[in-house]
Design an enzyme around this catalytic site. Structure first.
Site, PDB file in Angstrom:
ATOM      1  CG  ASN A 212      25.994  55.185  32.705  1.00  0.00           C
ATOM      2  OD1 ASN A 212      25.160  54.528  32.102  1.00  0.00           O
ATOM      3  ND2 ASN A 212      25.928  55.362  34.024  1.00  0.00           N
ATOM      4  CG  ASP A 281      31.467  53.806  40.327  1.00  0.00           C
ATOM      5  OD1 ASP A 281      30.578  53.108  40.844  1.00  0.00           O
ATOM      6  OD2 ASP A 281      32.197  53.410  39.394  1.00  0.00           O
ATOM      7  CE  LYS A 291      24.770  77.489  31.173  1.00  0.00           C
ATOM      8  NZ  LYS A 291      24.840  78.437  30.106  1.00  0.00           N
ATOM      9  CG  ASP A 308      28.287  49.767  45.565  1.00  0.00           C
ATOM     10  OD1 ASP A 308      27.305  49.011  45.398  1.00  0.00           O
ATOM     11  OD2 ASP A 308      29.344  49.661  44.924  1.00  0.00           O
ATOM     12  CE  LYS A 340      33.204  45.455  39.405  1.00  0.00           C
ATOM     13  NZ  LYS A 340      32.839  45.973  38.096  1.00  0.00           N
ATOM     14  CE  LYS A 344      30.494  46.658  43.583  1.00  0.00           C
ATOM     15  NZ  LYS A 344      29.668  47.706  43.010  1.00  0.00           N
TER      16      LYS A 344
HETATM   17  N1  CTP Z   1      26.454  49.390  41.673  1.00  0.00           N
HETATM   18  C1  CTP Z   1      25.636  49.959  42.619  1.00  0.00           C
HETATM   19  N2  CTP Z   1      25.886  51.210  43.082  1.00  0.00           N
HETATM   20  C2  CTP Z   1      26.953  51.904  42.639  1.00  0.00           C
HETATM   21  C3  CTP Z   1      27.826  51.329  41.681  1.00  0.00           C
HETATM   22  C4  CTP Z   1      27.537  50.068  41.201  1.00  0.00           C
HETATM   23  O1  CTP Z   1      24.648  49.325  43.017  1.00  0.00           O
HETATM   24  N3  CTP Z   1      27.168  53.107  43.111  1.00  0.00           N
HETATM   25  C5  CTP Z   1      26.168  48.022  41.210  1.00  0.00           C
HETATM   26  C6  CTP Z   1      25.726  47.931  39.749  1.00  0.00           C
HETATM   27  O2  CTP Z   1      24.315  48.045  39.661  1.00  0.00           O
HETATM   28  C7  CTP Z   1      26.206  46.540  39.379  1.00  0.00           C
HETATM   29  C8  CTP Z   1      27.445  46.345  40.227  1.00  0.00           C
HETATM   30  O3  CTP Z   1      27.352  47.279  41.302  1.00  0.00           O
HETATM   31  O4  CTP Z   1      25.272  45.563  39.741  1.00  0.00           O
HETATM   32  C9  CTP Z   1      28.766  46.514  39.553  1.00  0.00           C
HETATM   33  O5  CTP Z   1      28.798  47.718  38.833  1.00  0.00           O
HETATM   34  P1  CTP Z   1      30.117  48.103  38.040  1.00  0.00           P
HETATM   35  O6  CTP Z   1      29.930  49.446  37.411  1.00  0.00           O
HETATM   36  O7  CTP Z   1      30.531  46.964  37.169  1.00  0.00           O
HETATM   37  O8  CTP Z   1      31.195  48.129  39.204  1.00  0.00           O
HETATM   38  P2  CTP Z   1      31.693  49.231  40.151  1.00  0.00           P
HETATM   39  O9  CTP Z   1      31.253  48.928  41.521  1.00  0.00           O
HETATM   40  O10 CTP Z   1      31.363  50.584  39.636  1.00  0.00           O
HETATM   41  O11 CTP Z   1      33.261  48.945  40.104  1.00  0.00           O
HETATM   42  P3  CTP Z   1      34.333  49.369  38.961  1.00  0.00           P
HETATM   43  O12 CTP Z   1      33.910  50.714  38.463  1.00  0.00           O
HETATM   44  O13 CTP Z   1      35.595  49.377  39.715  1.00  0.00           O
HETATM   45  O14 CTP Z   1      34.298  48.301  37.923  1.00  0.00           O
END
Ligand code: CTP
Length: 412
Positions: A212, A281, A291, A308, A340, A344
């Site tokens: 990303n 995610d 490859k 997560d 969230k 979380k």
């Molecule tokens: N995060 C994490 N591990 C993941 C995904 C997210 O630790 N696999 C943490 C990020 O570092 C951040 C928080 O969760 O502190 C929220 O990340 P965000 O991308 O906003 O949320 P998501 O959990 O991915 O939810 P969504 O995509 O539904 O917004």
């Protein structure tokens, strides 16, 4: 000042304005309050005040040249930049502030300001018209945005015979403001903080990955602000194009799984975890050994959930730190971030709006910070300043949580 095992070290920069005649008094006021002072003068300052006077009051040889071999052999300019707990430039002339704003390094003082990671304080001193000039105003805005603390100027009679804003604050005031600000800033003294930052890369095969646009700038600024606040910091980072701040332990990772492992290893005895990384995610169920070949018109990728990290840290049953997450949202920022926070089970969440060129890979940002029973908006500013305010807020909320926790324990 927080109880450092040694006196606080102030590098006092003196630039060439008439207010330089007050610098010896400033040195004395700082030393009276227990600070160790090393003076660096610009060539202009030497026209207003002698190095000998400043050496006599500071008890240290005064530095004024970048190319002084003997002085460099004793303490090189980079060592000097590292030595300082804070740099205070007083008086700071319009010219010096312009050079500082534009990153010049053409004399010892400007080089030190660029090379140091210590907090920077400036005490502007100039004619009121120069202070009011839009060029000066925009330089000041730039510096403020980068987290430089601006002390003054005061208003009143000026050496040029005119009256208005532009006078350097009095030495006693400057010493007090600088040292009390430093003590207020060391809000995480003695704490251990783990910060995760940057993107992750989820490999599909030896040459391809999903990632990303996270630049890591916010997480790196948070790590630096936590370090400046006196914490011992471990920064776990995905691949980014910026250098880690000096004085933090750095762990480089790529995938979400590697970040998960590194964060949990770093968390031993940690007090605070700040998850600023943009973690994937989803990940490939397995990385192809070779490859992947183009074999059809269409292809479908199958992905499985990545761990997560934030949830796993918040769920720790022993040694759980104070947990701060970030929420990157494209819509309904407050509602989604609050959800969230609860889902979380974290202690605090810092939300920002992303998309349309906002937040990711840019230098400015704003944050909406939420915690159980509270919210605070941090208006748009540079990421270092934003990080400094966020760290201060984390320390405040965590402090009050611990105090009420302590009260509950007493009553319970
Ligand atoms: N995060 C994490 N591990 C993941 C995904 C997210 O630790 N696999 C943490 C990020 O570092 C951040 C928080 O969760 O502190 C929220 O990340 P965000 O991308 O906003 O949320 P998501 O959990 O991915 O939810 P969504 O995509 O539904 O917004």
């Amino acid at each position: 000042m927080d109880k450092l095992p040694r006196p606080v070290r102030i590098l006092l920069g003196v630039s060439g304005g008439i207010a330089a005649y007050k610098s010896p008094d400033l040195v004395r006021r700082l030393r009276e309050r227990g600070a160790e002072v090393q003076v660096v003068m610009t060539a202009g300052a030497a026209r207003f005040i002698t190095a000998l006077t400043l050496q006599a009051v500071s008890g240290q040889p005064v530095r004024d040249a970048l190319w002084d071999e003997a002085a460099e052999a004793a303490m090189g300019h980079i060592e000097l930049a590292r030595w300082a707990d804070a740099v205070l430039v007083a008086p700071a002339t319009a010219d010096f502030l312009a050079r500082l704003a534009h990153g010049h390094a053409d004399d010892l003082l400007s080089t030190l300001c660029l090379a140091t990671s210590a907090p920077l304080f400036v005490a502007p001193a100039m004619n009121h018209q120069m202070w009011a000039n839009p060029a000066t105003a925009s330089n000041m805005a730039l510096l403020k945005d980068r987290g430089v603390t601006i002390l003054g100027p005061g208003e009143g009679d000026q050496a040029c015979g005119e009256t208005g804003p532009g006078r350097m604050l009095e030495p006693d005031q400057l010493a007090e403001l600088t040292l009390s600000r430093l003590s207020a800033e060391r809000v995480l003294s003695g704490q251990r903080v783990v910060v995760s930052a940057g993107p992750t890369r989820e490999h599909l095969d030896p040459v391809r990955f999903i990632s990303n646009r996270s630049s890591g700038k916010m997480g790196y600024a948070v790590a630096q602000a936590a370090r400046d606040a006196g914490a011992t910091v471990i920064l776990v980072s995905g691949p980014v194009g910026i250098d880690p701040p000096a004085g933090v332990e750095f762990v480089a990772v790529e995938s979400a799984q590697q970040m998960y492992d590194a964060v949990h290893r770093a968390l031993v005895a940690a007090d605070i975890y700040i998850g600023a990384a943009a973690v994937a995610d989803y990940q490939a169920p397995a990385v192809a050994a070779q490859k992947i070949k183009k074999s059809a018109e269409k292809m479908q990728l199958e992905l499985v959930g990545a761990p997560d990290i934030l949830v796993s840290v918040a769920a720790l049953t022993s040694g759980r730190p104070f947990v701060v997450g970030f929420a990157a949202e494209t819509e309904n920022v407050e509602e989604n971030a609050r959800a969230k926070l609860t889902r979380k089970r974290v202690d605090m969440i810092a939300a920002n709006r992303v998309g349309d060129g906002l937040a990711f890979d840019c230098d400015d940002n704003s944050l909406l910070v939420l915690w159980a029973g509270g919210r605070e908006e941090i208006a748009s500013c540079g990421k270092p300043e934003l990080a400094r305010r966020l760290v201060a807020l984390i320390a405040k909320v965590r402090g009050s949580r611990r105090r009420t926790g302590a009260v509950a324990a007493v009553h319970g």
